[in-house]
Design a protein around this motif. Structure first.
Motif: not given
Lengths: 307, 391
Positions: A28, A31-32, A35, A43, A46, A112, B274, B276-277, B280, B284
């Protein structure tokens, strides 16, 4: 037998759940983080904050990625790394709180996003507590195995001659067999410190297993067994190492070793892998990137070095 | 020596670095005569591959002359002209013995890193991140080649570099994609992606006896090459036609017998990358779903057919059409190419004149122009399909 080594592993299940959760959180984070690094403006839209926050979001992204990698590099029990995520969550919440107070944000979206961060914070705390449930001073147990394409006899023989071990256990400086039962060991500890201890063989079955334990007062308090198990078909031999040990310096010591890229579980696994390479191919392969060491923080660029 | 080094997203630089040395006893040092930019290098170039370090030398397609050998190299000597296989493989482990060289258990010093991401580790690869070992690549004047007996093939003099260079990766890779289709007489093979690997998949499907080959892409020059050089019978430009409908029209509604995904994780407009991306993006609520080619290949494949995945993927994908896949008895085969398995038979085919792999080359430049080469290839400028560099 050394008193700090306990036979009680009640916390194992809790910890195992914690580990699985930690792995998920690491993904996580990565990934975050990516991003945030790659698409901070998207982002920002969002979560309802101004696009001018892109710089801050990028910085947060770098922090997320660092947390994720720390969880992985800390190995079996990434307590500190997961707590670092909790600290990061607190930063996120502070930033979101501030933007809530600002006039040009989309309050609904920010609310949110805040809810999402709170949910993750809950998971982070839960995970850290599960992992930290063990007080860190009781014993740890690891079991690692590797299938090697050789007979039990050959592998047992290689292992039983302790002088051979430093050839494929890179963390060992030397091992000296004092007699048939007792031996003296020296290993490279954290920060280049040499750690020494004496050990005795407690069980020795030809071509099957060797058990040992450290003597009272040893700086690395442990006991272990290596088993040589025939695998089905012509797949060779499963070499399985089981160890119980009290981490030097308790959980913090393990964490420091972890941050340096190594913990006992990983070290054992790598030793087995190197043993396999040494036996199967005659040498242990290095790359330019792993010329110094193959820890996460000790990789050098994949280009030839001057040294 | 001069070498092409990675410094970050869309930032590669040819720099002076130390010459490589023998580090293991089965190493050889190769003086590189030709090297190429691979489509998979673009994943690194675009900054989507984790575990890259600033200064990493890129390149896993290269060939040259052996100038030094380690004491345990048995069948190669100084002066041999060789092509190098991109997977680094020991030749002695469980997987190498079964000719599954890209799964070598002994060649990746960072196996622990790959295990975290993939569950188990694949082999070491030249110039392809630290996840695959942190090995310096071959876009350089010299390269160190571990397990030189296993990882190189001797090339007779008289065959130009251009004809054999691609034995290092893309020709065997395309060939394996076709082989995984288990082609039988009368079979129709559809190939998603007409980059170099797609081109070799089509040409190989033909070599392996496919009745009809269908090329799918959106770039006119790539479709033209597919038709003229890789001998595709039909081409589908998916920006002009609906791929599914076009394929059903060609195959009488049944679908191709096998479908090859030669696109992979950066399916157009996407970053793939990947798990993870992807996650993510879900987290969002951004859009997800990049494996466009793979999903389409599954939906189009005939009942009981084979989907051959040769395009590179890095993590997990989203919205995999498992219902279509399971209920229609499909088979999926995949893998990084076991290059060493194919080098000799494919060299034989080249020598017999059955194929000349140099047909994919669109640009030849010097190593010093690598940065331009990457930019051109990444942006598909000047109808760029394959760039070969000479140090």
């Amino acid at each position: 037998m050394a008193t700090a080594v306990r036979e009680n592993y009640l916390d194992e299940r809790e910890e195992n759940q914690g580990r699985q959760l930690a792995n998920g959180l690491a993904w996580f984070s990565l990934g975050l983080g990516l991003t945030e690094l790659l698409a901070p403006k998207t982002l920002a839209r969002l979560i309802g904050v101004r696009e001018s926050n892109a710089g801050l979001i990028r910085a947060f992204g770098a922090r997320e990625i660092a947390s994720g990698l720390a969880i992985w590099s800390q190995g079996e029990r990434p307590v500190e790394a997961v707590w670092s995520r909790v600290a990061g969550d607190a930063l996120d919440l502070t930033a979101l709180g501030k933007s809530m107070a600002s006039s040009d944000t989309n309050k609904g979206k920010v609310a949110f996003a805040t809810l999402n961060v709170l949910a993750v914070t809950g998971l982070d705390v839960l995970c850290a507590r599960k992992l930290g449930g063990n007080d860190g001073h009781s014993s740890r147990r690891i079991v690692k195995g590797m299938i090697i394409d050789r007979s039990r006899e050959e592998l047992y023989k290689m292992w039983r001659n302790f002088d051979n071990l430093p050839k494929f256990m890179k963390h060992l400086e030397y091992v000296r067999a004092t007699d048939h039962t007792f031996s003296h060991w020296a290993a490279k500890g954290p920060a280049g410190k040499i750690v020494e201890w004496d050990a005795e063989i407690t069980q020795d079955i030809l071509n099957e297993l060797i058990s040992w334990r450290s003597l009272d007062g040893a700086s690395i308090d442990h006991s272990g067994t290596v088993r040589f198990i025939k695998t089905p078909g012509s797949r060779g031999t499963l070499v399985q190492v089981e160890m119980q040990y009290a981490p030097p310096g308790g959980v913090v010591g393990t964490a420091i070793a972890g941050l340096m890229g190594k913990n006992p579980g990983q070290l054992t696994e790598e030793s087995l892998r190197d043993f396999k390479q040494y036996i199967e191919t005659g040498e242990i392969i290095v790359s330019d990137g792993t010329l110094w060491d193959n820890g996460l923080l000790t990789q050098r660029p994949a280009q030839p070095s001057e040294e | 020596m001069r070498a092409n080094c990675w410094y970050g997203k869309r930032d590669v630089r040819v720099e002076d670095v130390p010459d490589p040395r023998i580090l293991n006893r089965q190493d050889a040092i190769v003086k590189v005569t030709s090297t190429a930019i691979c489509g998979s290098d673009l994943h690194l170039y675009n900054g989507f591959m984790p575990t890259m370090e600033k200064g990493d030398i890129l390149g896993h397609e290269f060939m040259g002359e052996i100038v030094e050998v380690g004491p345990e190299v048995k069948n190669r000597k100084v002066g041999d002209r060789v092509v190098t296989a991109f997977p680094i493989s020991c030749g002695k482990c469980f997987f190498c013995k079964q000719q599954m060289f890209s799964l070598c258990e002994n060649s990746n010093p960072n196996a622990w890193m790959a295990e975290k991401m993939f569950g188990h580790a694949p082999c070491g690869i030249f110039g392809y991140s630290h996840l695959t070992g942190g090995f310096a690549g071959g876009q350089a004047e010299y390269a160190r080649v571990p397990y030189a007996d296993v990882g190189t093939i001797k090339i007779p003099s008289g065959i130009p570099d251009e004809k054999v260079l691609f034995l290092s990766d893309i020709f065997p890779t395309g060939y394996m994609a076709a082989e995984m289709c288990d082609i039988k007489p009368g079979d129709t093979i559809a190939v998603w992606g007409c980059g170099p690997v797609g081109q070799f998949s089509m040409a190989s499907a033909r070599l392996l006896g496919a009745e009809r080959v269908i090329a799918i892409d959106r770039f006119a020059e790539r479709l033209r090459m597919a038709k003229e050089r890789a001998k595709a019978d039909f081409v589908i430009n998916y920006e002009e036609k609906n791929t599914y409908e076009a394929l059903m029209e060609i195959t009488g509604g049944r679908g191709p017998d096998a479908c090859i995904d030669a696109v992979g994780m950066e399916a157009h407009g996407g970053h793939g990358l990947i798990y993870a991306y992807d996650r993510a993006k879900q987290a969002v609520m951004s859009e997800t779903g990049r494996p466009i080619a793979l999903r389409e290949a599954i939906m189009c494949c005939r009942n009981g057919g084979t989907v051959s995945v040769i395009g590179v993927y890095g993590g997990l994908i989203d919205k995999f059409p498992i219902g279509s896949f399971m209920n229609r008895s499909l088979t999926m085969k995949t893998g990084q190419c076991h290059v060493q398995r194919y080098m000799q038979p494919l060299l034989d085919r080249i020598e017999r004149g059955e194929i000349d792999p140099s047909f994919v080359i669109t640009h030849k430049i010097s190593l010093d122009e690598a940065a331009n080469g990457f930019e051109m290839f990444a942006n598909k400028e000047d109808d760029c399909i394959k760039v070969v560099m000479n140090p």
